[in-house]
Design a protein around this motif. Sequence first.
Motif, PDB file in Angstrom:
ATOM      1  N   UNK A  57      -0.042  -2.410  50.779  1.00  0.00           N
ATOM      2  CA  UNK A  57      -0.318  -2.764  49.096  1.00  0.00           C
ATOM      3  C   UNK A  57      -0.574  -4.477  48.737  1.00  0.00           C
ATOM      4  N   UNK A  58      -1.305  -4.817  48.165  1.00  0.00           N
ATOM      5  CA  UNK A  58      -0.721  -5.485  47.029  1.00  0.00           C
ATOM      6  C   UNK A  58      -1.063  -4.989  45.806  1.00  0.00           C
ATOM      7  N   UNK A  59       0.407  -5.211  44.919  1.00  0.00           N
ATOM      8  CA  UNK A  59       0.116  -4.829  43.451  1.00  0.00           C
ATOM      9  C   UNK A  59       0.913  -6.094  42.161  1.00  0.00           C
ATOM     10  N   UNK A  64       4.592 -11.190  45.417  1.00  0.00           N
ATOM     11  CA  UNK A  64       5.481 -11.409  46.911  1.00  0.00           C
ATOM     12  C   UNK A  64       5.452 -10.760  48.160  1.00  0.00           C
ATOM     13  N   UNK A  65       5.999  -8.733  47.621  1.00  0.00           N
ATOM     14  CA  UNK A  65       6.647  -7.784  48.484  1.00  0.00           C
ATOM     15  C   UNK A  65       5.515  -7.208  48.137  1.00  0.00           C
ATOM     16  N   UNK A  66       4.707  -6.656  47.741  1.00  0.00           N
ATOM     17  CA  UNK A  66       3.619  -5.637  46.872  1.00  0.00           C
ATOM     18  C   UNK A  66       4.546  -4.196  47.681  1.00  0.00           C
ATOM     19  N   UNK A  67       4.004  -3.308  48.025  1.00  0.00           N
ATOM     20  CA  UNK A  67       4.066  -2.064  48.374  1.00  0.00           C
ATOM     21  C   UNK A  67       3.516  -1.623  49.310  1.00  0.00           C
ATOM     22  N   UNK A  68       4.552  -0.601  49.718  1.00  0.00           N
ATOM     23  CA  UNK A  68       4.444   0.313  50.795  1.00  0.00           C
ATOM     24  C   UNK A  68       4.329   1.548  50.865  1.00  0.00           C
ATOM     25  N   UNK A  69       3.126   2.966  51.587  1.00  0.00           N
ATOM     26  CA  UNK A  69       3.269   3.841  51.090  1.00  0.00           C
ATOM     27  C   UNK A  69       3.925   4.883  52.766  1.00  0.00           C
ATOM     28  N   UNK A  70       4.804   5.243  52.730  1.00  0.00           N
ATOM     29  CA  UNK A  70       4.631   5.605  54.508  1.00  0.00           C
ATOM     30  C   UNK A  70       4.276   7.403  54.352  1.00  0.00           C
ATOM     31  N   UNK A  71       3.493   7.555  55.430  1.00  0.00           N
ATOM     32  CA  UNK A  71       2.987   8.928  55.357  1.00  0.00           C
ATOM     33  C   UNK A  71       3.481   9.428  56.912  1.00  0.00           C
ATOM     34  N   UNK A  72       4.107  10.695  56.702  1.00  0.00           N
ATOM     35  CA  UNK A  72       4.522  11.374  58.010  1.00  0.00           C
ATOM     36  C   UNK A  72       3.791  12.028  58.783  1.00  0.00           C
ATOM     37  N   UNK A  73       3.412  12.349  59.998  1.00  0.00           N
ATOM     38  CA  UNK A  73       2.225  12.598  61.040  1.00  0.00           C
ATOM     39  C   UNK A  73       1.094  13.067  60.190  1.00  0.00           C
ATOM     40  N   UNK A  74       0.644  11.510  59.391  1.00  0.00           N
ATOM     41  CA  UNK A  74      -0.567  11.519  58.667  1.00  0.00           C
ATOM     42  C   UNK A  74      -0.824  11.966  56.912  1.00  0.00           C
ATOM     43  N   UNK A  75       0.097  13.158  57.224  1.00  0.00           N
ATOM     44  CA  UNK A  75      -0.072  14.108  55.558  1.00  0.00           C
ATOM     45  C   UNK A  75       0.546  14.643  54.629  1.00  0.00           C
ATOM     46  N   UNK A  77       3.799  12.612  52.537  1.00  0.00           N
ATOM     47  CA  UNK A  77       4.340  11.210  51.729  1.00  0.00           C
ATOM     48  C   UNK A  77       5.885  10.945  52.027  1.00  0.00           C
ATOM     49  N   UNK A  78       5.963  10.214  52.829  1.00  0.00           N
ATOM     50  CA  UNK A  78       8.178  10.172  52.595  1.00  0.00           C
ATOM     51  C   UNK A  78       8.566   9.267  52.048  1.00  0.00           C
ATOM     52  N   UNK A  79       7.705   8.235  51.634  1.00  0.00           N
ATOM     53  CA  UNK A  79       8.633   6.578  51.425  1.00  0.00           C
ATOM     54  C   UNK A  79       7.425   6.172  50.563  1.00  0.00           C
ATOM     55  N   UNK A  80       8.042   5.336  48.892  1.00  0.00           N
ATOM     56  CA  UNK A  80       6.928   4.268  48.381  1.00  0.00           C
ATOM     57  C   UNK A  80       8.404   3.320  47.690  1.00  0.00           C
ATOM     58  N   UNK A  81       7.841   2.222  48.178  1.00  0.00           N
ATOM     59  CA  UNK A  81       8.574   0.808  47.710  1.00  0.00           C
ATOM     60  C   UNK A  81       8.331   0.173  48.386  1.00  0.00           C
ATOM     61  N   UNK A  82       9.386  -1.031  48.554  1.00  0.00           N
ATOM     62  CA  UNK A  82       8.648  -2.658  48.812  1.00  0.00           C
ATOM     63  C   UNK A  82       8.427  -2.794  50.765  1.00  0.00           C
ATOM     64  N   UNK A  83       7.678  -3.365  50.541  1.00  0.00           N
ATOM     65  CA  UNK A  83       6.954  -3.770  51.672  1.00  0.00           C
ATOM     66  C   UNK A  83       7.495  -4.098  52.912  1.00  0.00           C
ATOM     67  N   UNK A  84       9.262  -4.580  52.080  1.00  0.00           N
ATOM     68  CA  UNK A  84       9.924  -5.675  53.335  1.00  0.00           C
ATOM     69  C   UNK A  84      11.459  -4.637  52.932  1.00  0.00           C
TER      70      UNK A  84
END
Length: 99
Positions: A57-59, A64-75, A77-84
């Motif tokens: 996502x853009x923030x 420049x880097x934005x944000x990423x959210x990572x879902x494990x097995x689709x349900x 949430x295992x990470x929120x942080x920089x997209x790089x």
Amino acid sequence: PYVYQFYRMYFDMADEYDWEQYLPDIPESQVWTLVDPIWDRCTVAWDNNNVLIVVEAETEWDIEHGMMMVLQNGTKLVKVGMAVESYTNPDGSIFFRQE
């Protein structure tokens, strides 16, 4: 709460980098007004027999880097942080604040 923690990390750095004019002091309930998900930037990866769905996502606080959210097995949430950064944190935390 993890997206807000991520925002606060940048807000706390604002004085050091002269970002005050770009980062309003907002309550947690308003943090999503500064996030613009880019749904065509989704990645699917495998990690230890788990499917990881990575949404970038853009923030407004890091254009420049934005944000990423990572879902494990689709349900889960295992990470929120920089997209790089990597898809998961080594310590298993959802949000890892670098000091």
